[in-house]
Design a protein around this motif. Structure first.
Motif, PDB file in Angstrom:
ATOM      1  N   VAL A   6       0.847  -1.192   0.000  1.00  0.00           N
ATOM      2  CA  VAL A   6       0.000   0.000   0.000  1.00  0.00           C
ATOM      3  C   VAL A   6       0.883   1.243   0.000  1.00  0.00           C
ATOM      4  CG1 VAL A   6      -1.754   1.283   1.280  1.00  0.00           C
ATOM      5  CG2 VAL A   6      -1.868  -1.231   1.163  1.00  0.00           C
ATOM      6  N   GLU A   7       0.606   2.158  -0.934  1.00  0.00           N
ATOM      7  CA  GLU A   7       1.412   3.378  -1.025  1.00  0.00           C
ATOM      8  C   GLU A   7       0.922   4.451  -0.060  1.00  0.00           C
ATOM      9  OE1 GLU A   7       3.236   4.293  -5.065  1.00  0.00           O
ATOM     10  OE2 GLU A   7       1.262   3.503  -5.626  1.00  0.00           O
ATOM     11  N   ILE A   8      -0.366   4.713  -0.082  1.00  0.00           N
ATOM     12  CA  ILE A   8      -0.934   5.735   0.796  1.00  0.00           C
ATOM     13  C   ILE A   8      -2.359   5.341   1.172  1.00  0.00           C
ATOM     14  CG2 ILE A   8       0.445   7.618  -0.192  1.00  0.00           C
ATOM     15  CD1 ILE A   8      -2.130   8.497  -1.670  1.00  0.00           C
ATOM     16  N   LEU A   9      -2.898   6.043   2.163  1.00  0.00           N
ATOM     17  CA  LEU A   9      -4.310   5.931   2.506  1.00  0.00           C
ATOM     18  C   LEU A   9      -5.031   7.137   1.941  1.00  0.00           C
ATOM     19  CD1 LEU A   9      -4.176   4.784   6.248  1.00  0.00           C
ATOM     20  CD2 LEU A   9      -4.379   3.386   4.202  1.00  0.00           C
ATOM     21  N   GLY A  10      -6.081   6.892   1.177  1.00  0.00           N
ATOM     22  CA  GLY A  10      -6.902   7.967   0.648  1.00  0.00           C
ATOM     23  C   GLY A  10      -8.203   8.069   1.423  1.00  0.00           C
ATOM     24  N   THR A  11      -8.973   9.108   1.137  1.00  0.00           N
ATOM     25  CA  THR A  11     -10.245   9.349   1.826  1.00  0.00           C
ATOM     26  C   THR A  11     -11.357   9.494   0.805  1.00  0.00           C
ATOM     27  OG1 THR A  11      -9.083  10.551   3.581  1.00  0.00           O
ATOM     28  CG2 THR A  11     -11.470  10.832   3.458  1.00  0.00           C
ATOM     29  N   VAL A  12     -12.452   8.751   0.998  1.00  0.00           N
ATOM     30  CA  VAL A  12     -13.612   8.886   0.113  1.00  0.00           C
ATOM     31  C   VAL A  12     -14.270  10.233   0.407  1.00  0.00           C
ATOM     32  CG1 VAL A  12     -15.852   7.947  -0.544  1.00  0.00           C
ATOM     33  CG2 VAL A  12     -13.970   6.397   0.012  1.00  0.00           C
ATOM     34  N   SER A  13     -14.264  11.115  -0.580  1.00  0.00           N
ATOM     35  CA  SER A  13     -14.832  12.451  -0.377  1.00  0.00           C
ATOM     36  C   SER A  13     -16.208  12.612  -1.017  1.00  0.00           C
ATOM     37  CB  SER A  13     -13.886  13.528  -0.913  1.00  0.00           C
ATOM     38  OG  SER A  13     -13.557  13.294  -2.261  1.00  0.00           O
ATOM     39  N   ALA A  14     -16.556  11.703  -1.931  1.00  0.00           N
ATOM     40  CA  ALA A  14     -17.885  11.774  -2.547  1.00  0.00           C
ATOM     41  C   ALA A  14     -18.251  10.434  -3.158  1.00  0.00           C
ATOM     42  CB  ALA A  14     -17.926  12.857  -3.626  1.00  0.00           C
ATOM     43  N   LEU A  15     -19.544  10.108  -3.130  1.00  0.00           N
ATOM     44  CA  LEU A  15     -20.088   8.916  -3.780  1.00  0.00           C
ATOM     45  C   LEU A  15     -21.294   9.341  -4.598  1.00  0.00           C
ATOM     46  CD1 LEU A  15     -19.517   8.103  -0.496  1.00  0.00           C
ATOM     47  CD2 LEU A  15     -19.731   5.833  -1.504  1.00  0.00           C
ATOM     48  N   THR A  28     -21.480   2.881  -9.155  1.00  0.00           N
ATOM     49  CA  THR A  28     -21.203   4.018  -8.282  1.00  0.00           C
ATOM     50  C   THR A  28     -19.919   4.697  -8.707  1.00  0.00           C
ATOM     51  OG1 THR A  28     -22.307   2.971  -6.398  1.00  0.00           O
ATOM     52  CG2 THR A  28     -20.736   4.718  -5.895  1.00  0.00           C
ATOM     53  N   SER A  29     -19.901   6.009  -8.629  1.00  0.00           N
ATOM     54  CA  SER A  29     -18.685   6.776  -8.875  1.00  0.00           C
ATOM     55  C   SER A  29     -18.103   7.194  -7.534  1.00  0.00           C
ATOM     56  CB  SER A  29     -18.988   8.011  -9.724  1.00  0.00           C
ATOM     57  OG  SER A  29     -17.842   8.837  -9.827  1.00  0.00           O
ATOM     58  N   LEU A  30     -16.809   6.918  -7.330  1.00  0.00           N
ATOM     59  CA  LEU A  30     -16.125   7.290  -6.100  1.00  0.00           C
ATOM     60  C   LEU A  30     -15.136   8.411  -6.374  1.00  0.00           C
ATOM     61  CD1 LEU A  30     -15.123   3.823  -4.557  1.00  0.00           C
ATOM     62  CD2 LEU A  30     -17.067   5.248  -3.905  1.00  0.00           C
ATOM     63  N   THR A  31     -15.150   9.428  -5.539  1.00  0.00           N
ATOM     64  CA  THR A  31     -14.112  10.451  -5.568  1.00  0.00           C
ATOM     65  C   THR A  31     -13.253  10.268  -4.329  1.00  0.00           C
ATOM     66  OG1 THR A  31     -15.541  12.009  -6.740  1.00  0.00           O
ATOM     67  CG2 THR A  31     -13.599  12.916  -5.642  1.00  0.00           C
ATOM     68  N   ASN A  78     -16.120  -5.183  -0.942  1.00  0.00           N
ATOM     69  CA  ASN A  78     -16.692  -4.399   0.149  1.00  0.00           C
ATOM     70  C   ASN A  78     -16.799  -2.916  -0.200  1.00  0.00           C
ATOM     71  OD1 ASN A  78     -14.079  -3.405   0.355  1.00  0.00           O
ATOM     72  ND2 ASN A  78     -13.641  -4.355   2.338  1.00  0.00           N
ATOM     73  N   LEU A  79     -16.580  -2.552  -1.482  1.00  0.00           N
ATOM     74  CA  LEU A  79     -16.613  -1.143  -1.857  1.00  0.00           C
ATOM     75  C   LEU A  79     -18.003  -0.540  -1.697  1.00  0.00           C
ATOM     76  CD1 LEU A  79     -14.294  -1.033  -5.017  1.00  0.00           C
ATOM     77  CD2 LEU A  79     -13.709  -0.716  -2.606  1.00  0.00           C
ATOM     78  N   GLY A  80     -19.031  -1.368  -1.773  1.00  0.00           N
ATOM     79  CA  GLY A  80     -20.389  -0.874  -1.595  1.00  0.00           C
ATOM     80  C   GLY A  80     -20.675  -0.383  -0.190  1.00  0.00           C
ATOM     81  N   SER A  81     -19.842  -0.755   0.769  1.00  0.00           N
ATOM     82  CA  SER A  81     -20.047  -0.322   2.154  1.00  0.00           C
ATOM     83  C   SER A  81     -19.307   0.971   2.481  1.00  0.00           C
ATOM     84  CB  SER A  81     -19.587  -1.424   3.123  1.00  0.00           C
ATOM     85  OG  SER A  81     -18.185  -1.629   3.016  1.00  0.00           O
ATOM     86  N   LEU A  82     -18.551   1.504   1.509  1.00  0.00           N
ATOM     87  CA  LEU A  82     -17.818   2.746   1.749  1.00  0.00           C
ATOM     88  C   LEU A  82     -18.783   3.922   1.926  1.00  0.00           C
ATOM     89  CD1 LEU A  82     -14.915   2.434  -0.854  1.00  0.00           C
ATOM     90  CD2 LEU A  82     -14.799   2.003   1.606  1.00  0.00           C
ATOM     91  N   LYS A  84     -18.824   8.440   2.822  1.00  0.00           N
ATOM     92  CA  LYS A  84     -18.027   9.658   2.801  1.00  0.00           C
ATOM     93  C   LYS A  84     -17.181   9.713   4.066  1.00  0.00           C
ATOM     94  CE  LYS A  84     -18.329  14.662   2.119  1.00  0.00           C
ATOM     95  NZ  LYS A  84     -19.243  15.817   1.886  1.00  0.00           N
ATOM     96  N   GLY A  85     -15.880   9.869   3.893  1.00  0.00           N
ATOM     97  CA  GLY A  85     -14.969   9.875   5.030  1.00  0.00           C
ATOM     98  C   GLY A  85     -14.244   8.560   5.252  1.00  0.00           C
ATOM     99  N   SER A  86     -14.682   7.493   4.563  1.00  0.00           N
ATOM    100  CA  SER A  86     -14.001   6.195   4.700  1.00  0.00           C
ATOM    101  C   SER A  86     -12.574   6.297   4.178  1.00  0.00           C
ATOM    102  CB  SER A  86     -14.745   5.111   3.913  1.00  0.00           C
ATOM    103  OG  SER A  86     -16.013   4.856   4.438  1.00  0.00           O
ATOM    104  N   ARG A  87     -11.676   5.613   4.853  1.00  0.00           N
ATOM    105  CA  ARG A  87     -10.290   5.548   4.411  1.00  0.00           C
ATOM    106  C   ARG A  87     -10.104   4.304   3.553  1.00  0.00           C
ATOM    107  NH1 ARG A  87      -6.847   9.580   4.735  1.00  0.00           N
ATOM    108  NH2 ARG A  87      -5.220   8.766   6.098  1.00  0.00           N
ATOM    109  N   VAL A  88      -9.254   4.401   2.533  1.00  0.00           N
ATOM    110  CA  VAL A  88      -9.031   3.272   1.622  1.00  0.00           C
ATOM    111  C   VAL A  88      -7.544   3.129   1.326  1.00  0.00           C
ATOM    112  CG1 VAL A  88     -11.296   3.291   0.508  1.00  0.00           C
ATOM    113  CG2 VAL A  88      -9.496   4.808  -0.351  1.00  0.00           C
ATOM    114  N   ASN A  89      -7.121   1.877   1.128  1.00  0.00           N
ATOM    115  CA  ASN A  89      -5.745   1.591   0.705  1.00  0.00           C
ATOM    116  C   ASN A  89      -5.604   1.892  -0.779  1.00  0.00           C
ATOM    117  OD1 ASN A  89      -4.988   0.608   3.245  1.00  0.00           O
ATOM    118  ND2 ASN A  89      -5.571  -1.490   2.734  1.00  0.00           N
TER     119      ASN A  89
END
Length: 236
Positions: A6-15, A28-31, A78-82, A84-89
Motif C-alpha cells: 500500500v502506497e498511501i491511505l486515501g479518503t472517500v470524499s464523494a459517492l 457508483t462513482s467514487l471520488t 466491500n466497496l459498496g459499504s464505503l 463519505k470519510g471512509s479511508r481506503v488503501n
C-alpha cells in the motif's frame, strides 16, 4: 498488476450513484481525496488499486481522483459499504522500475472475508478471518501470501474444513499504513488469494487428467513414494 504494498491511505470524499446510461452502467462513482502522492505521474485510464480492487482512473486533479465501480464489482467486494470519510488503501499499478516488495497481485477480488477476532500480541495485532466463499481456503497456506484490502500479508495460521479461517499478524509499522488495523470484529475485507496456487492447481489437474484419464491414484502413489523415501532417509 500490483505488488500489495500500500502506497498511501486515501479518503472517500464523494459517492454518486450512476444511472444505467452512464459509463458506470448503474454502478457508483467514487471520488477519493488525499491522493496527491500518487497522482504526480497519473494519466486517464490508469489502473489504481482501491482496497485491493483494480479500478480505472476517469478524472483527476492534483489531490483527488474519480473511479467508477460497476454493479458486479459492488457485489463481489466491500466497496459498496464505503461512506463519505471512509479511508481506503491505494496503490498504483506496477511499472518497469517497481520493486517487488510484496507479491504479484491482480486486483481481482476472489471473495470477502469477515474479521472473526482481533488479538493483541505485544505491539502487534493478530486478525482472524473467515471467508464468505470457503473454497478459497485451499489456496491459503501457512507462511504464504494473501491480499487483504490490497495489502500483501503473510498467513500465520490456517484452519481448513467447515468454519475454516486463517490469521495474519499486523506489526505496529503496518498498522499505521493500512485500513485493516482500524477495523473491528464483524467488519469485512476484500480477499485475493495468491494466483500462483491457482496456476499450480490447474496445471497439476490438467497433467493427471491427460496422463491418467482423471485417475488421481497416480498422484497418490507419487506422494506416498516421496513420503516413504523421506522417512527412509530420516531413519538412516
Amino acid at each position: 498488476m500490483f505488488t500489495g504494498i500500500v502506497e498511501i491511505l486515501g479518503t472517500v470524499s464523494a459517492l454518486e450513484e450512476l444511472d444505467q446510461t452512464s459509463s458506470g452502467g448503474g454502478g457508483t462513482s467514487l471520488t477519493i481525496s488525499d491522493a496527491q502522492d500518487i497522482l504526480g505521474d497519473a494519466n486517464l485510464g490508469d489502473s489504481i488499486s482501491v482496497n485491493g480492487t483494480c479500478l480505472t482512473l476517469t478524472e483527476f486533479d492534483k489531490t483527488s481522483f474519480k473511479v467508477g465501480v460497476a454493479p458486479e464489482t459492488l457485489r463481489r467486494t466491500n466497496l459498496g459499504s464505503l461512506k463519505k470519510g471512509s479511508r481506503v488503501n491505494l496503490e498504483r499499478a506496477v511499472s518497469a522500475t517497481t520493486r517487488m516488495g510484496g507479491h504479484f497481485v491482480q486486483g481481482h477480488v476472489d471473495t470477502i472475508a469477515t474479521i472473526l477476532s482481533i488479538t493483541p500480541d505485544g505491539n502487534a495485532l493478530t486478525f482472524r478471518f473467515q471467508p464468505r466463499d470457503p473454497s478459497v481456503l485451499r489456496y491459503i497456506v501457512e507462511k504464504g501470501y494473501v491480499t487483504l484490502d490490497g495489502a500483501s500479508l503473510t498467513v500465520t495460521q490456517v484452519q481448513d474444513g467447515p468454519g475454516g479461517w486463517w490469521e495474519v499478524m499486523l506489526i505496529a509499522y503496518t498498522q499505521e499504513r493500512v485500513v485493516t488495523a482500524a477495523k473491528k470484529a464483524g467488519d469485512d475485507v476484500n480477499v485475493e488469494v495468491d494466483m500462483v496456487g491457482k496456476y499450480v492447481e490447474k496445471s497439476v489437474a490438467g497433467y493427471f487428467e491427460g496422463k491418467a484419464g482423471g485417475d488421481f491414484a497416480m498422484l497418490e502413489k507419487m506422494v506416498s513414494r516421496i513420503v516413504d523415501e523421506r522417512l527412509k532417509s530420516i531413519g538412516k
